[in-house]
Design a protein around this motif. Structure first.
Motif, PDB file in Angstrom:
ATOM      1  N   ARG A  75      -1.304  -8.855   0.689  1.00 16.81           N
ATOM      2  CA  ARG A  75      -1.959  -7.913  -0.226  1.00 16.81           C
ATOM      3  C   ARG A  75      -1.507  -6.500   0.091  1.00 16.81           C
ATOM      4  O   ARG A  75      -1.508  -6.067   1.236  1.00 16.81           O
ATOM      5  CB  ARG A  75      -3.477  -8.043  -0.050  1.00 16.81           C
ATOM      6  CG  ARG A  75      -4.302  -7.091  -0.877  1.00 16.81           C
ATOM      7  CD  ARG A  75      -4.669  -7.717  -2.197  1.00 16.81           C
ATOM      8  NE  ARG A  75      -5.380  -6.800  -3.051  1.00 16.81           N
ATOM      9  CZ  ARG A  75      -6.656  -6.910  -3.359  1.00 16.81           C
ATOM     10  NH1 ARG A  75      -7.376  -7.895  -2.858  1.00 16.81           N
ATOM     11  NH2 ARG A  75      -7.216  -6.054  -4.172  1.00 16.81           N
ATOM     12  N   ASN A  78      -3.142  -2.574  -4.956  1.00 21.64           N
ATOM     13  CA  ASN A  78      -3.566  -3.313  -6.147  1.00 21.64           C
ATOM     14  C   ASN A  78      -2.561  -4.406  -6.527  1.00 21.64           C
ATOM     15  O   ASN A  78      -2.468  -4.808  -7.674  1.00 21.64           O
ATOM     16  CB  ASN A  78      -3.785  -2.366  -7.331  1.00 21.64           C
ATOM     17  CG  ASN A  78      -2.491  -1.814  -7.865  1.00 21.64           C
ATOM     18  OD1 ASN A  78      -1.550  -1.588  -7.115  1.00 21.64           O
ATOM     19  ND2 ASN A  78      -2.429  -1.595  -9.168  1.00 21.64           N
ATOM     20  N   MET A  80      -0.357  -8.155  -5.042  1.00 20.64           N
ATOM     21  CA  MET A  80      -0.201  -9.248  -4.076  1.00 20.64           C
ATOM     22  C   MET A  80       1.264  -9.617  -4.094  1.00 20.64           C
ATOM     23  O   MET A  80       1.837  -9.901  -5.138  1.00 20.64           O
ATOM     24  CB  MET A  80      -1.062 -10.441  -4.498  1.00 20.64           C
ATOM     25  CG  MET A  80      -0.951 -11.611  -3.571  1.00 20.64           C
ATOM     26  SD  MET A  80      -1.900 -11.366  -2.079  1.00 20.64           S
ATOM     27  CE  MET A  80      -2.701 -12.928  -1.964  1.00 20.64           C
ATOM     28  N   PHE A  97      -7.325 -11.836  -8.681  1.00 21.26           N
ATOM     29  CA  PHE A  97      -8.020 -10.844  -7.874  1.00 21.26           C
ATOM     30  C   PHE A  97      -9.493 -10.992  -8.225  1.00 21.26           C
ATOM     31  O   PHE A  97      -9.942 -10.480  -9.250  1.00 21.26           O
ATOM     32  CB  PHE A  97      -7.530  -9.432  -8.198  1.00 21.26           C
ATOM     33  CG  PHE A  97      -6.072  -9.217  -7.901  1.00 21.26           C
ATOM     34  CD1 PHE A  97      -5.677  -8.753  -6.661  1.00 21.26           C
ATOM     35  CD2 PHE A  97      -5.104  -9.498  -8.856  1.00 21.26           C
ATOM     36  CE1 PHE A  97      -4.336  -8.551  -6.379  1.00 21.26           C
ATOM     37  CE2 PHE A  97      -3.766  -9.300  -8.584  1.00 21.26           C
ATOM     38  CZ  PHE A  97      -3.376  -8.831  -7.342  1.00 21.26           C
ATOM     39  N   ALA A 102      -3.803 -11.486 -12.421  1.00 24.91           N
ATOM     40  CA  ALA A 102      -2.818 -10.396 -12.403  1.00 24.91           C
ATOM     41  C   ALA A 102      -2.303 -10.169 -13.821  1.00 24.91           C
ATOM     42  O   ALA A 102      -2.184 -11.103 -14.615  1.00 24.91           O
ATOM     43  CB  ALA A 102      -1.666 -10.740 -11.476  1.00 24.91           C
ATOM     44  N   ASP A 140      -2.558  -6.168 -10.100  1.00 23.57           N
ATOM     45  CA  ASP A 140      -3.934  -6.285 -10.580  1.00 23.57           C
ATOM     46  C   ASP A 140      -4.144  -5.313 -11.746  1.00 23.57           C
ATOM     47  O   ASP A 140      -3.489  -4.268 -11.829  1.00 23.57           O
ATOM     48  CB  ASP A 140      -4.879  -5.942  -9.416  1.00 23.57           C
ATOM     49  CG  ASP A 140      -6.345  -6.200  -9.729  1.00 23.57           C
ATOM     50  OD1 ASP A 140      -6.667  -6.679 -10.834  1.00 23.57           O
ATOM     51  OD2 ASP A 140      -7.176  -5.928  -8.851  1.00 23.57           O
ATOM     52  N   TRP A 145      -7.439  -0.089  -5.109  1.00 24.12           N
ATOM     53  CA  TRP A 145      -7.870  -1.168  -4.212  1.00 24.12           C
ATOM     54  C   TRP A 145      -9.282  -1.605  -4.548  1.00 24.12           C
ATOM     55  O   TRP A 145     -10.160  -0.784  -4.778  1.00 24.12           O
ATOM     56  CB  TRP A 145      -7.797  -0.676  -2.773  1.00 24.12           C
ATOM     57  CG  TRP A 145      -8.392  -1.647  -1.803  1.00 24.12           C
ATOM     58  CD1 TRP A 145      -9.667  -1.657  -1.351  1.00 24.12           C
ATOM     59  CD2 TRP A 145      -7.752  -2.743  -1.183  1.00 24.12           C
ATOM     60  NE1 TRP A 145      -9.859  -2.694  -0.480  1.00 24.12           N
ATOM     61  CE2 TRP A 145      -8.685  -3.380  -0.357  1.00 24.12           C
ATOM     62  CE3 TRP A 145      -6.461  -3.267  -1.243  1.00 24.12           C
ATOM     63  CZ2 TRP A 145      -8.399  -4.496   0.396  1.00 24.12           C
ATOM     64  CZ3 TRP A 145      -6.167  -4.377  -0.492  1.00 24.12           C
ATOM     65  CH2 TRP A 145      -7.125  -4.980   0.322  1.00 24.12           C
ATOM     66  N   ASP A 148     -12.154  -7.369  -3.967  1.00 25.88           N
ATOM     67  CA  ASP A 148     -11.950  -8.739  -4.442  1.00 25.88           C
ATOM     68  C   ASP A 148     -10.823  -9.416  -3.657  1.00 25.88           C
ATOM     69  O   ASP A 148      -9.777  -8.822  -3.401  1.00 25.88           O
ATOM     70  CB  ASP A 148     -11.602  -8.757  -5.932  1.00 25.88           C
ATOM     71  CG  ASP A 148     -12.745  -8.234  -6.782  1.00 25.88           C
ATOM     72  OD1 ASP A 148     -13.903  -8.446  -6.390  1.00 25.88           O
ATOM     73  OD2 ASP A 148     -12.464  -7.619  -7.820  1.00 25.88           O
ATOM     74  N   THR A 149     -11.050 -10.662  -3.306  1.00 25.28           N
ATOM     75  CA  THR A 149     -10.042 -11.435  -2.588  1.00 25.28           C
ATOM     76  C   THR A 149      -8.939 -11.853  -3.554  1.00 25.28           C
ATOM     77  O   THR A 149      -9.205 -12.335  -4.645  1.00 25.28           O
ATOM     78  CB  THR A 149     -10.670 -12.700  -1.967  1.00 25.28           C
ATOM     79  OG1 THR A 149     -11.696 -12.279  -1.063  1.00 25.28           O
ATOM     80  CG2 THR A 149      -9.650 -13.531  -1.230  1.00 25.28           C
ATOM     81  N   ALA A 150      -7.705 -11.645  -3.121  1.00 26.05           N
ATOM     82  CA  ALA A 150      -6.556 -12.049  -3.931  1.00 26.05           C
ATOM     83  C   ALA A 150      -6.130 -13.453  -3.504  1.00 26.05           C
ATOM     84  O   ALA A 150      -6.060 -13.752  -2.315  1.00 26.05           O
ATOM     85  CB  ALA A 150      -5.415 -11.066  -3.748  1.00 26.05           C
ATOM     86  N   ASP A 165      -4.815 -17.780  -0.043  1.00 25.18           N
ATOM     87  CA  ASP A 165      -5.492 -16.493  -0.181  1.00 25.18           C
ATOM     88  C   ASP A 165      -4.815 -15.426   0.682  1.00 25.18           C
ATOM     89  O   ASP A 165      -3.901 -15.704   1.449  1.00 25.18           O
ATOM     90  CB  ASP A 165      -6.991 -16.614   0.106  1.00 25.18           C
ATOM     91  CG  ASP A 165      -7.330 -16.865   1.568  1.00 25.18           C
ATOM     92  OD1 ASP A 165      -6.492 -16.609   2.454  1.00 25.18           O
ATOM     93  OD2 ASP A 165      -8.469 -17.313   1.830  1.00 25.18           O
ATOM     94  N   GLN A 166      -5.285 -14.188   0.537  1.00 25.25           N
ATOM     95  CA  GLN A 166      -4.669 -13.047   1.223  1.00 25.25           C
ATOM     96  C   GLN A 166      -4.814 -13.129   2.738  1.00 25.25           C
ATOM     97  O   GLN A 166      -4.102 -12.443   3.461  1.00 25.25           O
ATOM     98  CB  GLN A 166      -5.251 -11.741   0.697  1.00 25.25           C
ATOM     99  CG  GLN A 166      -6.713 -11.547   1.048  1.00 25.25           C
ATOM    100  CD  GLN A 166      -7.331 -10.388   0.299  1.00 25.25           C
ATOM    101  OE1 GLN A 166      -6.989 -10.109  -0.839  1.00 25.25           O
ATOM    102  NE2 GLN A 166      -8.261  -9.699   0.959  1.00 25.25           N
TER     103      GLN A 166
END
Length: 176
Positions: A75, A78, A80, A97, A102, A140, A145, A148-150, A165-166
Motif C-alpha cells: 500500500r 491512495n 496499492m 479499498f 480501485a 483508489d 490516505w 480502509d484495508t486494501a 491484503d496489504q
C-alpha cells in the motif's frame, strides 16, 4: 464273548481317515496363520498408503499456494502496488479499498537507478492479465490516505481465486 475287530481293509481305511484328519487340521492351522499374516500386511500397507496420501495432499496444497505466494502487494497512500514475481501470469486482478473498488490501474515501469517510476498505460479493472515480473498500481477513488484495508483479488494460472491484503495475508477467495 469275543469282540469283532473287523477286517484289515477297514483298519487301513480308518488309519487313512485319521491321517487325513490330522493333515487337514494342520492345513487349517497353516491357512489361519497365513490369513493373519495377510491381514497384518494389509494393515501395514493401509497405514503406508494413508501416510503417502497425506504427503501427496500436502504437496498438492503447496503447489496450489506456490504461485499465489509470489504475488506481492504494498500500500502506498491512495494506491496499492501489485507485483507478480511468479513465472506465470495472474488474471482478473483488482483491488478493493474497504468497500470501494480501485478506479484506475496503470503499469509501473522502473525508469532506472535513482529515477522515479513511470506509469504506462491505463487498464480496465479488473486487469485481465498481469504477466510474470509485471508491476501495477491500482488507484483508489479517494484522493488521500484512508484507514480502509486494501485487498488484492486475483486468479492464478490454475484457476484458483486468491485474496491478498496489504498486511500480506494470503487466502483462497470466492469471486463475485
Amino acid at each position: 464273548m469275543s469282540i469283532d475287530w473287523g477286517d484289515a481293509p477297514t483298519w487301513v481305511a480308518g488309519a487313512f481317515a485319521a491321517a487325513a484328519a490330522y493333515y487337514t487340521r494342520g492345513m487349517l492351522k497353516s491357512q489361519r496363520q497365513q490369513i493373519e499374516e495377510q491381514r497384518d500386511f494389509i494393515r501395514e500397507q493401509s497405514a503406508n498408503l494413508t501416510l503417502e496420501r497425506r504427503a501427496l495432499v500436502a504437496q498438492a496444497e503447496e503447489r496450489r499456494y506456490a504461485q499465489a505466494r509470489q504475488v506481492e502487494a504494498k500500500r502506498f497512500q491512495n494506491s496499492m502496488r501489485v507485483r507478480n514475481s511468479s513465472d506465470a501470469a495472474i488474471k482478473d486482478v483488482y483491488v478493493e479499498f474497504g468497500e470501494r473498488r480501485a478506479v484506475q490501474a496503470v503499469q509501473v515501469v522502473p525508469a532506472g537507478i535513482g529515477s522515479h517510476e513511470l506509469y504506462q498505460g491505463e487498464y480496465d479493472i479488473p486487469v485481465a492479465l498481469v504477466g510474470p515480473g509485471r508491476h501495477y498500481a491500482f488507484i483508489d477513488s479517494e484522493q488521500c490516505w484512508t484507514e480502509d484495508t486494501a485487498v488484492v483479488f486475483f486468479t492464478d494460472e490454475d484457476g484458483g481465486a486468491w485474496r491478498l491484503d496489504q498486511e500480506g495475508q494470503l487466502e483462497p477467495a470466492t469471486r463475485d
